[in-house]
Design a protein around this motif. Structure first.
Motif, short mmCIF file in Angstrom:
data_model
loop_
_atom_site.label_atom_id
_atom_site.label_comp_id
_atom_site.label_asym_id
_atom_site.label_seq_id
_atom_site.Cartn_x
_atom_site.Cartn_y
_atom_site.Cartn_z
N ASP A 213 -5.20 13.79 6.69
CA ASP A 213 -4.94 13.31 8.02
C ASP A 213 -4.43 11.92 8.12
O ASP A 213 -4.16 11.77 9.48
CB ASP A 213 -6.23 13.57 8.87
CG ASP A 213 -6.77 15.21 8.73
OD1 ASP A 213 -5.67 16.13 8.59
OD2 ASP A 213 -7.75 15.63 8.85
N HIS A 214 -4.71 11.15 7.42
CA HIS A 214 -4.40 9.76 7.45
C HIS A 214 -3.00 9.59 7.28
O HIS A 214 -2.06 9.98 6.47
CB HIS A 214 -5.15 8.72 6.37
CG HIS A 214 -6.38 8.89 6.40
ND1 HIS A 214 -7.20 7.98 7.30
CD2 HIS A 214 -7.39 9.27 5.50
CE1 HIS A 214 -8.52 8.15 7.12
NE2 HIS A 214 -8.55 8.85 6.08
N LYS A 215 -2.43 8.64 8.34
CA LYS A 215 -0.71 8.62 8.05
C LYS A 215 -0.57 7.51 6.86
O LYS A 215 -1.42 6.64 6.72
CB LYS A 215 -0.09 7.97 9.52
CG LYS A 215 -0.50 8.68 10.60
CD LYS A 215 -0.09 8.03 11.85
CE LYS A 215 0.01 9.25 13.03
NZ LYS A 215 0.58 8.47 14.28
N LEU A 263 -6.67 10.00 -4.30
CA LEU A 263 -6.38 8.44 -4.63
C LEU A 263 -7.80 7.67 -4.46
O LEU A 263 -8.09 6.99 -5.26
CB LEU A 263 -5.42 7.97 -3.41
CG LEU A 263 -5.26 6.28 -3.38
CD1 LEU A 263 -4.65 5.78 -4.46
CD2 LEU A 263 -4.37 6.01 -1.99
N ARG A 264 -8.58 8.24 -3.80
CA ARG A 264 -10.07 7.66 -3.78
C ARG A 264 -10.67 7.94 -4.93
O ARG A 264 -11.38 6.71 -5.61
CB ARG A 264 -10.94 8.39 -2.63
CG ARG A 264 -12.19 8.04 -2.51
CD ARG A 264 -12.81 8.93 -1.10
NE ARG A 264 -14.09 7.96 -1.05
CZ ARG A 264 -15.32 8.67 -1.20
NH1 ARG A 264 -15.52 9.50 -2.07
NH2 ARG A 264 -16.63 7.98 -0.86
N GLN A 265 -10.59 8.84 -5.74
CA GLN A 265 -11.09 9.07 -7.00
C GLN A 265 -10.28 8.20 -8.13
O GLN A 265 -11.12 7.62 -9.01
CB GLN A 265 -10.86 10.64 -7.34
CG GLN A 265 -11.71 11.70 -6.70
CD GLN A 265 -13.19 11.52 -6.66
OE1 GLN A 265 -13.71 10.66 -5.71
NE2 GLN A 265 -13.93 11.83 -7.80
N GLN A 266 -9.05 8.02 -7.91
CA GLN A 266 -8.45 7.13 -8.72
C GLN A 266 -8.96 5.84 -8.69
O GLN A 266 -8.75 4.88 -9.90
CB GLN A 266 -6.86 7.09 -8.35
CG GLN A 266 -6.16 8.45 -8.89
CD GLN A 266 -5.96 8.42 -10.30
OE1 GLN A 266 -5.73 7.51 -10.99
NE2 GLN A 266 -5.56 9.50 -10.92
N VAL A 276 -9.83 -3.38 -3.35
CA VAL A 276 -8.86 -3.04 -2.52
C VAL A 276 -8.97 -4.06 -1.36
O VAL A 276 -9.80 -4.67 -0.90
CB VAL A 276 -9.68 -1.71 -1.57
CG1 VAL A 276 -8.74 -1.40 -0.53
CG2 VAL A 276 -9.74 -0.54 -2.49
N LEU A 277 -7.81 -4.90 -1.34
CA LEU A 277 -7.58 -5.90 -0.31
C LEU A 277 -7.31 -5.37 1.10
O LEU A 277 -7.89 -5.98 2.15
CB LEU A 277 -6.53 -6.75 -0.94
CG LEU A 277 -6.75 -7.37 -2.09
CD1 LEU A 277 -5.62 -8.14 -2.64
CD2 LEU A 277 -8.17 -8.13 -2.41
N GLU A 278 -6.45 -4.34 1.25
CA GLU A 278 -6.09 -3.67 2.48
C GLU A 278 -5.64 -2.34 2.05
O GLU A 278 -5.26 -1.97 1.09
CB GLU A 278 -5.23 -4.57 3.09
CG GLU A 278 -3.98 -4.93 2.53
CD GLU A 278 -2.86 -5.69 3.14
OE1 GLU A 278 -2.04 -4.96 4.01
OE2 GLU A 278 -3.01 -7.05 3.07
N PRO A 279 -5.91 -1.50 3.29
CA PRO A 279 -6.48 -1.69 4.57
C PRO A 279 -8.07 -1.74 4.73
O PRO A 279 -8.60 -1.33 3.55
CB PRO A 279 -5.88 -0.41 5.22
CG PRO A 279 -5.81 0.65 4.43
CD PRO A 279 -5.33 -0.05 3.29
N ASP A 280 -8.55 -2.09 5.67
CA ASP A 280 -10.10 -2.23 5.64
C ASP A 280 -11.00 -1.09 5.75
O ASP A 280 -11.55 -1.08 5.23
CB ASP A 280 -10.39 -3.06 7.09
CG ASP A 280 -9.72 -4.61 7.14
OD1 ASP A 280 -9.67 -5.06 6.08
OD2 ASP A 280 -9.90 -5.23 8.15
N PHE A 281 -10.31 0.08 6.10
CA PHE A 281 -10.95 1.34 6.21
C PHE A 281 -11.03 1.83 4.80
O PHE A 281 -12.26 2.60 4.54
CB PHE A 281 -10.41 2.24 7.13
CG PHE A 281 -9.21 3.12 6.69
CD1 PHE A 281 -9.31 4.24 6.02
CD2 PHE A 281 -7.87 2.60 6.81
CE1 PHE A 281 -8.14 4.89 5.68
CE2 PHE A 281 -6.78 3.14 6.54
CZ PHE A 281 -6.99 4.45 5.65
#
Length: 297
Positions: A213-215, A263-266, A276-281
């Protein structure tokens, strides 16, 4: 390995590594590989590759050039040749030497179940026919029976040695593993509108298979420099580019992707080797997951 495939690979690898390749260079490289050479065969190979979609140009006074950037699916087409070549080599080695298998270690996670569905689904995609099947979901482990799905299939996609069908249900685009489906039927519906390009576009901003759902957004990741050769040889995503930040001991990259489960698992598997530098979320999500993991120890 088929001699035709070997010749194609020699020509393409030469063209990929140099701006201009002469007939003499192709002849020398093919003979080095134990292949015969003739001008007529080269002309035939040139025509075949050009007809297939490779933007190869011939200047008879100079030689051959290849427009990689203007060749659609360059990586896909060359990978097809390499896979055929590997398949031929495996077939040859097994046929000639009965004990060859003792020296091969195949990945046991590779798809072996329901591979017969591959051709059936591919034909359904080409003929724009819907398919119906039972699906055993790993995610919905509470189900006592497989769920029946009817989809418009648009694409067969490989990911981590397994094959998946990408299609559309009433709820939108979905992805199903071929090894988890059964009782496959091709329906006799009127041909539907093909959306293969739309499916590919959605997947182009995705790591793995999960639609998000994330763009798509810019993501900047700072790795320990020890990970540089691995990230260069096997990119996280095709949009990966190096970011020069002048910090010694680190390797920073940027991606343009949709944040999803895979991607989160990676990112999590790198542990302390990535920030992770960005994005903040995304930074906050990874931080929260690492804190939850820390509490287990």
């Amino acid at each position: 390995m088929s001699k035709d495939i070997r010749r194609y690979l020699v020509i393409l690898e030469l063209l990929q590594s140099a701006d201009l390749v002469t007939t003499k260079q192709i002849e020398a490289e093919q003979k080095k590989e134990g292949l015969g050479f003739s001008t007529s065969t080269l002309n035939r190979d040139y025509k075949f590759l050009a007809d297939l979609g490779f933007k190869i140009h011939l200047d008879k006074s100079k030689g051959y050039t290849l427009e990689i950037e203007n060749t659609e699916e360059f990586s896909f087409l060359t990978n097809i040749f390499k896979r055929i070549a590997l398949s031929n080599l495996l077939n040859k080695s097994i046929t000639l030497e009965k004990d060859t298998h003792k020296f091969l270690a195949l990945d046991e996670t590779s798809l072996v179940n329901n591979f017969e569905y591959f051709d059936v689904i591919l034909e359904a995609i080409k003929n724009r026919k819907e398919i119906n099947f039972q699906h055993n979901s790993f995610y919905h482990s509470d189900r006592t029976a497989p769920k029946i799905h009817t989809i418009k299939p648009y694409l067969l996609k490989e990911y981590q040695n397994r094959w998946y069908v990408v299609g559309e249900t009433e709820e939108g685009f979905r992805v199903f593993g071929l090894d988890r489906i059964g009782e496959l039927r091709v329906l006799d519906n009127k041909p539907f509108r093909n959306k293969t390009e739309e499916a590919n576009e959605k997947l182009s901003h995705t790591v793995g298979l999960n639609f998000s759902d994330h763009k798509p957004t810019r993501m900047v990741l700072r790795f320990h420099v020890s990970q540089k050769p691995y990230l260069e040889s096997l990119k996280l995503h095709h949009s990966q580019e190096v970011v020069t930040d002048g910090l010694a001991g680190f390797y920073t990259i940027k991606l343009f992707v949709s944040y999803n489960f895979e991607l989160r698992q990676q990112l999590l598997k790198y542990g302390s080797l990535v920030e992770v530098l960005e994005p903040d979320f995304v930074r906050e999500d990874i931080k929260a997951e690492l804190e939850r993991a820390f509490k287990l120890y």
